[in-house]
Design a protein around this motif. Structure first.
Motif, PDB file in Angstrom:
ATOM      1  N   ARG A 259     101.109  58.013  19.128  1.00  0.00           N
ATOM      2  CA  ARG A 259     102.318  57.455  18.497  1.00  0.00           C
ATOM      3  C   ARG A 259     101.982  56.672  17.229  1.00  0.00           C
ATOM      4  NH1 ARG A 259     104.766  53.749  21.966  1.00  0.00           N
ATOM      5  NH2 ARG A 259     103.201  53.894  23.618  1.00  0.00           N
ATOM      6  N   VAL A 260     100.850  56.013  17.236  1.00  0.00           N
ATOM      7  CA  VAL A 260     100.409  55.291  16.030  1.00  0.00           C
ATOM      8  C   VAL A 260     100.170  56.277  14.895  1.00  0.00           C
ATOM      9  CG1 VAL A 260      98.474  54.006  15.020  1.00  0.00           C
ATOM     10  CG2 VAL A 260      99.453  53.268  17.192  1.00  0.00           C
ATOM     11  N   ASP A 261      99.501  57.389  15.195  1.00  0.00           N
ATOM     12  CA  ASP A 261      99.235  58.397  14.167  1.00  0.00           C
ATOM     13  C   ASP A 261     100.536  58.978  13.616  1.00  0.00           C
ATOM     14  OD1 ASP A 261      97.519  60.404  12.706  1.00  0.00           O
ATOM     15  OD2 ASP A 261      98.648  61.763  13.992  1.00  0.00           O
ATOM     16  N   LEU A 262     101.483  59.270  14.505  1.00  0.00           N
ATOM     17  CA  LEU A 262     102.770  59.815  14.057  1.00  0.00           C
ATOM     18  C   LEU A 262     103.519  58.803  13.192  1.00  0.00           C
ATOM     19  CD1 LEU A 262     103.974  61.552  17.365  1.00  0.00           C
ATOM     20  CD2 LEU A 262     102.889  62.620  15.386  1.00  0.00           C
ATOM     21  N   ALA A 263     103.479  57.536  13.591  1.00  0.00           N
ATOM     22  CA  ALA A 263     104.150  56.482  12.806  1.00  0.00           C
ATOM     23  C   ALA A 263     103.529  56.363  11.417  1.00  0.00           C
ATOM     24  CB  ALA A 263     104.057  55.151  13.551  1.00  0.00           C
ATOM     25  N   TRP A 264     102.194  56.420  11.351  1.00  0.00           N
ATOM     26  CA  TRP A 264     101.518  56.372  10.048  1.00  0.00           C
ATOM     27  C   TRP A 264     101.945  57.552   9.180  1.00  0.00           C
ATOM     28  CZ3 TRP A 264      97.777  59.942   8.189  1.00  0.00           C
ATOM     29  CH2 TRP A 264      97.236  59.597   6.951  1.00  0.00           C
ATOM     30  N   GLN A 265     102.022  58.747   9.760  1.00  0.00           N
ATOM     31  CA  GLN A 265     102.451  59.921   8.999  1.00  0.00           C
ATOM     32  C   GLN A 265     103.883  59.760   8.487  1.00  0.00           C
ATOM     33  OE1 GLN A 265     101.426  63.991  10.258  1.00  0.00           O
ATOM     34  NE2 GLN A 265     100.428  63.070  12.031  1.00  0.00           N
ATOM     35  N   LEU A 266     104.745  59.192   9.295  1.00  0.00           N
ATOM     36  CA  LEU A 266     106.141  58.989   8.880  1.00  0.00           C
ATOM     37  C   LEU A 266     106.226  58.050   7.680  1.00  0.00           C
ATOM     38  CD1 LEU A 266     107.749  58.721  12.421  1.00  0.00           C
ATOM     39  CD2 LEU A 266     108.324  60.448  10.707  1.00  0.00           C
ATOM     40  N   MET A 267     105.406  56.998   7.688  1.00  0.00           N
ATOM     41  CA  MET A 267     105.397  56.077   6.551  1.00  0.00           C
ATOM     42  C   MET A 267     104.795  56.742   5.319  1.00  0.00           C
ATOM     43  SD  MET A 267     106.984  53.404   7.442  1.00  0.00           S
ATOM     44  CE  MET A 267     106.612  52.382   6.011  1.00  0.00           C
ATOM     45  N   GLU A 268     103.829  57.627   5.511  1.00  0.00           N
ATOM     46  CA  GLU A 268     103.258  58.375   4.391  1.00  0.00           C
ATOM     47  C   GLU A 268     104.299  59.323   3.794  1.00  0.00           C
ATOM     48  OE1 GLU A 268      99.957  58.429   2.913  1.00  0.00           O
ATOM     49  OE2 GLU A 268     100.075  56.446   3.852  1.00  0.00           O
ATOM     50  N   ILE A 269     105.113  59.927   4.661  1.00  0.00           N
ATOM     51  CA  ILE A 269     106.194  60.797   4.186  1.00  0.00           C
ATOM     52  C   ILE A 269     107.186  59.988   3.349  1.00  0.00           C
ATOM     53  CG2 ILE A 269     108.256  62.068   4.937  1.00  0.00           C
ATOM     54  CD1 ILE A 269     106.586  63.187   7.243  1.00  0.00           C
ATOM     55  N   ALA A 270     107.548  58.801   3.851  1.00  0.00           N
ATOM     56  CA  ALA A 270     108.468  57.930   3.101  1.00  0.00           C
ATOM     57  C   ALA A 270     107.907  57.615   1.719  1.00  0.00           C
ATOM     58  CB  ALA A 270     108.719  56.642   3.885  1.00  0.00           C
TER      59      ALA A 270
END
Length: 429
Positions: A259-270
């Motif tokens: 979940r941490v990795d997915l959250a980091w990816q979401l912020m990178e997308i933003a």
């Protein structure tokens, strides 16, 4: 008393569920001959099912040969028209076969519910005749979609501005990109509208007005690193895109490190959609768990619903310098009691260079304690390990990103959150 009420509600839910299953079973028995026929038939090779008769009031025809040749087949329950009432969004899973490549999974979309597609027909009729029903193909020639045809050289902002989120504030640079990358023509590569066939121009304009998702996927393709599903083609009112994987929601209870990795990816997308070398800001106006999916092999997060994306041209904003163009814009926190709430001004998104909207949307609706979805709360980063919770840094950054207390606090919090999640992800892995 409260427990008694919950038990009664639980029993009621089970009874309703059993009743629905019973009705479905009875319907299946009563319709067994048509059921067997639907399982044997390949409806994806049928012009009527594809609504090919609606063209050019459709999404395109580039994949019609593949559809009509039987290279696509609906998966299992997707073949049962009896269950269409459960498939409100008209999204299907199918297998696509190539002789040399074998079979792979794809996603098929009608880009609207049955009611929304009927509304498209009604709107075209009203624009042409003033009535809600008409001969659709004849009516098209009396609409603005036909008047833009002819010998028009370019698709210009004054003509299409406000047609959809994608072109709420279009620049000529954006429109040239849309035309040049239009995938429903054999002669793509030219930004000249007149180089398209009449039917192709009509399809492009219809798509731009009613559901521009295919144009977003074509103009900002995954092959160039944009975080969108890959566009494959269309036939009639059916669009094919690459299957990415399970939706983000299925990872809500995944191990903490995932979940941490997915959250980091979401912020990178933003960050990527907000600041990129092309100086196009792509703002996500609809952010929820089912608008993202995760690749099963590479674990990559991809946007799978791009209908509500507003594109602002930062070059044009810097050139025109509208009022307050260089003042940083902070989105206001929306503490509503519904799922996936967002507060924004399209006009301001179109006239400011520095905007925190994407950080706000991801933090509020997906990551922070304010995120609610399917009756849950706490967001993707719920229940962190004891040492992370005790430290308090993660919670503080998420709160400031979702609902900042300081002026311009979200900008700094988003930057620090990306870095913090990146470190956490590296430590966990």
């Amino acid at each position: 008393m409260l427990r008694l009420v919950s038990l009664k509600l639980g029993r009621l839910y089970r009874y309703v569920k059993l009743a629905v299953l019973g009705i479905l079973a009875a319907a299946l028995v009563l319709n067994s001959p048509s059921l067997l026929a639907s399982l044997q038939r390949n409806e994806l090779a049928e012009r009527r099912f594809l609504q090919l008769n609606k063209c050019p009031a459709c999404w395109g025809t580039s994949w019609c040969r593949k559809f009509l040749n039987g290279q696509l087949r609906l998966e299992s329950w997707g073949r049962l028209r009896l269950l269409d009432f459960l498939n409100v969004k008209n999204v299907y899973f199918a297998r696509y076969g190539e002789p040399r490549e074998g079979s792979r999974r794809v996603v098929l979309k009608r880009l609207g519910s049955a009611r929304e597609l009927a509304d498209i027909d009604a709107k075209i009729c009203r624009r042409a005749t003033g009535r809600g029903r008409c001969d659709l193909l004849q009516a098209l020639h009396a609409t603005e979609f036909a008047s833009i045809n002819g010998d028009v050289r370019l698709l210009t902002p004054d003509v299409v501005e406000g047609w959809s989120d994608l072109v709420h504030c279009p620049s000529q640079r954006l429109l040239d990109r849309l035309v040049r990358r239009y995938a429903e023509t054999k002669d793509s590569g030219s930004f000249l509208l007149r180089n398209l066939k009449e039917s192709e121009r009509m399809q492009l304009l219809i798509t731009l007005a009613f559901n521009p998702e295919p144009l977003v996927l074509q103009s900002f393709p995954s092959d160039e690193g944009w975080p969108f599903a890959k566009y494959l083609g269309a036939c009639g009112r059916m669009v094919a895109v690459n299957y990415v994987g399970e939706e983000l929601w299925s990872y809500y209870s995944a191990p903490w490190g995932k979940r941490v990795d997915l959250a980091w990816q979401l912020m990178e997308i933003a960050e990527q959609l907000t600041n990129n070398g092309f100086e196009f800001a792509l703002y996500l106006l609809d952010v929820s768990f089912d608008n993202f999916a995760v690749g099963p092999k590479d674990g990559k997060v991809i946007i799978v619903d791009a209908e509500n994306v507003l594109v602002a041209d930062k070059k044009l904003i810097k050139q025109n310098k509208p009022e307050n163009w260089d003042v940083w814009y902070e989105s206001k926190f929306d503490d509503c009691d519904k799922e996936a709430c967002l507060s924004f001004s399209k006009e301001i998104l179109c006239t400011r260079v520095t905007v925190d909207h994407n950080y706000y949307a991801i933090c509020q609706n997906l990551l922070s304690r304010h995120a609610t979805w399917h009756g849950t709360s706490g967001g993707l980063l719920h229940d962190p390990p004891a040492d992370i919770a005790k430290d308090g840094q993660l919670e503080a950054l998420l709160d400031e990103c979702a609902n900042p207390k300081k002026r311009y606090g979200r900008f700094q919090a988003a930057k620090e959150l990306r870095e913090y999640l990146g470190r956490l992800s590296n430590n966990v892995s």
